[in-house]
Each structure stands twice: as structure tokens, then as C-alpha cells.
Scaffold this active site. Structure first.
Site, PDB file in Angstrom:
ATOM      1  N   GLY A 176      11.873  60.101 164.615  1.00  0.00           N
ATOM      2  CA  GLY A 176      12.009  58.863 165.356  1.00  0.00           C
ATOM      3  C   GLY A 176      11.427  59.005 166.748  1.00  0.00           C
ATOM      4  O   GLY A 176      10.812  60.023 167.076  1.00  0.00           O
TER       5      GLY A 176
ATOM      6  N   GLU B 266       4.900  65.298 169.889  1.00  0.00           N
ATOM      7  CA  GLU B 266       4.023  64.308 169.265  1.00  0.00           C
ATOM      8  C   GLU B 266       4.027  63.059 170.134  1.00  0.00           C
ATOM      9  O   GLU B 266       3.032  62.732 170.779  1.00  0.00           O
ATOM     10  CB  GLU B 266       4.488  63.972 167.850  1.00  0.00           C
ATOM     11  CG  GLU B 266       3.604  62.936 167.159  1.00  0.00           C
ATOM     12  CD  GLU B 266       4.240  62.368 165.893  1.00  0.00           C
ATOM     13  OE1 GLU B 266       3.484  61.836 165.066  1.00  0.00           O
ATOM     14  OE2 GLU B 266       5.473  62.431 165.750  1.00  0.00           O
TER      15      GLU B 266
ATOM     16  N   HIS C 290       6.201  63.206 154.856  1.00  0.00           N
ATOM     17  CA  HIS C 290       7.316  62.274 154.726  1.00  0.00           C
ATOM     18  C   HIS C 290       7.286  61.559 153.380  1.00  0.00           C
ATOM     19  O   HIS C 290       6.237  61.052 152.959  1.00  0.00           O
ATOM     20  CB  HIS C 290       7.260  61.239 155.844  1.00  0.00           C
ATOM     21  CG  HIS C 290       7.542  61.800 157.201  1.00  0.00           C
ATOM     22  ND1 HIS C 290       8.794  61.740 157.784  1.00  0.00           N
ATOM     23  CD2 HIS C 290       6.744  62.445 158.089  1.00  0.00           C
ATOM     24  CE1 HIS C 290       8.748  62.308 158.978  1.00  0.00           C
ATOM     25  NE2 HIS C 290       7.509  62.748 159.195  1.00  0.00           N
TER      26      HIS C 290
ATOM     27  N   ASP D 220       8.580  58.660 152.576  1.00  0.00           N
ATOM     28  CA  ASP D 220       8.251  57.242 152.701  1.00  0.00           C
ATOM     29  C   ASP D 220       6.858  57.020 153.281  1.00  0.00           C
ATOM     30  O   ASP D 220       6.441  55.878 153.469  1.00  0.00           O
ATOM     31  CB  ASP D 220       9.300  56.503 153.543  1.00  0.00           C
ATOM     32  CG  ASP D 220       9.548  57.145 154.897  1.00  0.00           C
ATOM     33  OD1 ASP D 220       9.064  58.266 155.128  1.00  0.00           O
ATOM     34  OD2 ASP D 220      10.238  56.523 155.733  1.00  0.00           O
TER      35      ASP D 220
ATOM     36  N   HIS E 233       5.128  69.539 156.313  1.00  0.00           N
ATOM     37  CA  HIS E 233       5.448  68.314 157.057  1.00  0.00           C
ATOM     38  C   HIS E 233       4.808  67.120 156.361  1.00  0.00           C
ATOM     39  O   HIS E 233       3.676  66.753 156.629  1.00  0.00           O
ATOM     40  CB  HIS E 233       4.939  68.431 158.500  1.00  0.00           C
ATOM     41  CG  HIS E 233       5.508  67.374 159.410  1.00  0.00           C
ATOM     42  ND1 HIS E 233       6.251  67.672 160.529  1.00  0.00           N
ATOM     43  CD2 HIS E 233       5.449  66.018 159.359  1.00  0.00           C
ATOM     44  CE1 HIS E 233       6.612  66.551 161.135  1.00  0.00           C
ATOM     45  NE2 HIS E 233       6.130  65.528 160.437  1.00  0.00           N
TER      46      HIS E 233
ATOM     47  N   ASP F 179       1.536  64.772 157.138  1.00  0.00           N
ATOM     48  CA  ASP F 179       2.483  63.863 157.784  1.00  0.00           C
ATOM     49  C   ASP F 179       2.777  62.676 156.870  1.00  0.00           C
ATOM     50  O   ASP F 179       3.855  62.586 156.304  1.00  0.00           O
ATOM     51  CB  ASP F 179       1.966  63.407 159.146  1.00  0.00           C
ATOM     52  CG  ASP F 179       3.055  62.799 160.018  1.00  0.00           C
ATOM     53  OD1 ASP F 179       4.242  63.046 159.740  1.00  0.00           O
ATOM     54  OD2 ASP F 179       2.725  62.096 160.988  1.00  0.00           O
TER      55      ASP F 179
ATOM     56  N   HIS G 143      11.066  67.079 165.119  1.00  0.00           N
ATOM     57  CA  HIS G 143       9.880  66.419 165.645  1.00  0.00           C
ATOM     58  C   HIS G 143       9.865  66.558 167.171  1.00  0.00           C
ATOM     59  O   HIS G 143      10.808  66.153 167.859  1.00  0.00           O
ATOM     60  CB  HIS G 143       9.892  64.933 165.284  1.00  0.00           C
ATOM     61  CG  HIS G 143       9.457  64.629 163.892  1.00  0.00           C
ATOM     62  ND1 HIS G 143      10.216  64.948 162.794  1.00  0.00           N
ATOM     63  CD2 HIS G 143       8.320  64.040 163.415  1.00  0.00           C
ATOM     64  CE1 HIS G 143       9.581  64.554 161.694  1.00  0.00           C
ATOM     65  NE2 HIS G 143       8.426  64.005 162.038  1.00  0.00           N
TER      66      HIS G 143
END
Length: 370
Positions: free
Chosen positions: A185, A215, A26, A28, A24, A312, A212
Site C-alpha cells: 500500500g 518504491e 502480486h 491480483d 515479488h 510485480d 514494500h
């Protein structure tokens, strides 16, 4: 400034030197600050700081706000420099190099193609650019005498309406680097059930999904990810601990009553993609406390959940997989066997054919001296 590659030694062994699996992380959320500055300068984009060190500090401060929504605002900066083929390719190449420098031997990079078309790229062109960067990064690592493999997880933004389109592309590119599908999102108000067409597309193609959940929202989000989203892994999933009732504590002995959902996740060994630093920053564990020692990670681990350790967003959390593991060692007194267990859980959960998962498990065992 925290060194994102700060290391610790456990039983005399450097954590960074151990083989690790990243599930996990990302794209970006893992840019190098100097790369952001350079790409922004080339494109004429304003960024909060033009000095890489100060920019890294800005990301760190912004990410300590304590809510997922404020945490996500930092991505407007990173995605702004990822709108061209060259920018995406460079970021993906450096992403692979940085993982390898952290001792990662297998990684899955998640990113949302729909957020990278403002510069005129099509979704397909964006996916191809990222894959080209991954190939370049893998070759560079191989030339240095090391080995790493990275697969793409195509993410659809749950607040938007392009999830079916992204799902079709995930299936289309499954032989060209894509290993799975993701929904990301805001969780509140955007359950997995709102993306039935996308889930049907990947389900009919037998393409695995990690969603996701648990969270920014609680048990109902997790339930929807599993039942409506057909998730084989839970992106974060930390709030499954809300379904655990601590009945009694005697010294180190803890008696816990399981809710039906928690028991299902535990008994079915559904992997939890936990990200300790990020969970603190976004407020995902606020009900348990504000320190890493308050994170329910250890409770979930001791109860037999399939916990994995993840970063993350390395830039926002100013971290690395090595640092996340080092912090867990300091907080809970883990040893090499525990660190190995987290990697084996992650390897078993990888979206790879079983033969390749077995090879990865064997590689980890060798790296830990087994």
C-alpha cells in the site's frame, strides 16, 4: 501489444527455458484478461473492455501514468472478480500454471486477504481458496512432467487497521502454504512503525517478513522497514540508490560513496526485490531517468547488492519474468552467468528452510548447466 512471454536467447539459450525464482509477484496483478472478462460476466460486473485483447491494452495504458497511486487504481478491476471462493481458486490455479509456463520453479505469491471479503468470505476462507487453487495448479504442472512450488505471502494493507489480524492468520496458516508476511500500500504516511503489533506477532513466531519499501517513498521508508518492520527482504527497495553518491566516473570505472543505510543493506546482503518495468511505470526511478537503461539495477548489481528480478504485476506491466530478464540483457549486456546470479540470489532469499533453499540452488545450477 507486447507479448508477455516474449523471449530472448543468451549465448544460444532461451531465457524462458531456464529455471527461475519469482519472489515479488502480486496475485491480483497477474490475472489473465480472458479470466477477468469471464468472471465479470458471471458476476454481472462492468469492466472497461469486454474483449480480452482490448482489456489487456487498457491495463497497459492505465499503468503507464507514471505514479504509484494511478498504477494501483487498476486493481479495483482485478479484485472485483476475486470476491468468491471459485474466483480466487481459479485465479490462483492459473497463476501457478502461468508461472510454470514462464520457467519458474519456485514462486512466492503475495496478496491481501482483506481485499477479498466483499462477497462474504471470511479471511480464513479466502486464504483456503487461494491455497486450494495453488495445489490444483501445482498438480496440473506435475501432470505435464514439470515441477513448481508456490508459497503464499499474506499481505496487510498499511493504510488500514487489519495488519495484526492478518499477521495472526499468517502464523496460523504457516503449515498450510503461508511462508511469510508483507506490508503493502502507500508508503508515504504509513511507515512500518505503525504496525508494531503485527510485526511483534510474526517476530515472536519467527515468521519472515518482506515489506514494500523504497518504491513510493525513499530512505526513511527503507529504514523503517528494516528497523521497525524486521524485514528480511525489501519489496522493491530500488530507492536505496538514493544513499549512494557517485564520486567519480572514468570509462566503465565508477567510484561510489556509500551512506550508512546503503552499506548496511549491501553488507548484510539484504535482498532487493527489484521489478524493472514496474519501477518505470510507477515513477520509482524517475530521479534517474525514464528508460530501462536509467534504472539503477546495474549499479546496484555491480556494487554487490543482493539484487533479484521480479515482475510485480504481470498484467499491468504486460510482462513475465522472461521478459524482464530479456529487457535487462538488452539494456546492460548481461550473459548467462548474470542471469544465473539473479536466480541464485532469489533462491538464497526464498522463505524456505535452509535445506530446501540448498535444493533449489542445486536445481538452478543444474538448469544453467553447472
Amino acid at each position: 501489444m507486447i507479448d508477455p512471454f516474449g523471449d530472448a536467447r543468451v549465448e544460444g539459450v532461451s531465457i524462458r527455458s531456464l529455471p527461475k525464482v519469482s519472489l515479488h509477484d502480486h496475485l491480483d496483478g497477474g490475472l489473465r484478461p480472458d479470466t477477468i472478462v469471464e468472471l465479470a460476466d458471471e458476476a454481472g460486473i462492468e469492466v472497461p473492455e469486454t474483449d480480452p485483447v482490448r482489456l489487456a491494452g487498457w491495463f497497459g495504458r492505465q499503468s503507464e501514468a507514471g505514479s504509484l497511486e494511478q498504477y494501483l487504481e487498476t486493481f479495483a478491476v482485478t479484485t472485483s472478480v476475486m470476491q468468491t471462493r471459485e474466483g480466487l481458486q481459479r485465479v490462483a490455479r492459473e497463476y501457478v500454471e502461468d508461472l510454470a509456463d514462464d520457467g519458474v520453479v519456485y514462486g512466492e505469491v503475495r496478496w491481501a486477504p482483506e481485499q477479498h471479503v466483499a462477497g462474504g468470505l471470511s479471511l480464513e476462507e479466502a486464504i483456503e481458496a487461494v491455497q486450494d487453487g495453488i495445489y490444483e495448479g501445482e498438480d496440473i504442472v506435475a501432470d505435464s512432467g514439470r515441477s513448481i512450488r508456490v508459497g503464499q505471502l499474506l499481505t496487510a494493507m498499511r493504510q488500514n487497521s487489519r495488519s495484526a489480524e492478518v499477521a495472526r492468520l499468517a502464523v496460523e496458516f504457516r503449515e498450510e502454504g503461508v511462508v511469510g508476511f508483507d506490508l503493502a500500500g502507500p508508503e508515504e504516511g504509513f511507515p512500518a512503525s505503525g504496525h508494531r503489533e503485527a510485526i511483534d506477532i510474526i517476530g515472536q513466531a519467527f515468521l519472515p517478513a518482506t515489506i514494500h519499501a523504497g518504491e513510493g517513498a525513499g530512505l526513511e521508508s527503507i529504514r523503517s522497514a528494516l528497523l521497525d518492520g524486521r524485514a528480511l527482504r525489501l519489496g522493491h527497495g530500488v530507492r536505496i540508490a538514493e544513499d549512494l553518491d557517485i564520486v567519480e566516473t572514468q570509462g566503465e570505472e565508477v567510484r561510489v560513496r556509500f551512506g550508512d543505510l546503503a552499506r548496511w543493506v549491501r553488507d548484510r546482503e539484504i535482498p532487493l526485490e527489484l521489478a524493472p518495468s514496474s519501477n518505470l511505470q510507477t515513477g520509482a526511478i524517475a530521479q534517474w531517468g525514464k528508460q530501462l537503461e536509467d534504472h539503477p539495477f546495474d549499479l546496484l548489481y555491480q556494487l554487490g547488492f543482493a539484487v533479484t528480478v521480479n515482475t510485480d504485476n504481470r498484467l499491468m506491466s504486460r510482462t513475465s519474468l522472461t521478459r524482464e530478464l530479456s529487457q535487462l540483457v538488452a539494456a546492460f549486456g548481461y550473459g548467462l552467468d548474470d542471469i544465473e546470479a539473479f536466480q541464485l540470489n532469489a533462491a538464497a532469499a526464498a522463505f524456505l528452510p535452509v535445506e530446501e533453499r540448498e535444493e533449489l540452488i542445486e536445481l538452478i545450477g543444474e538448469g544453467f548447466g553447472g
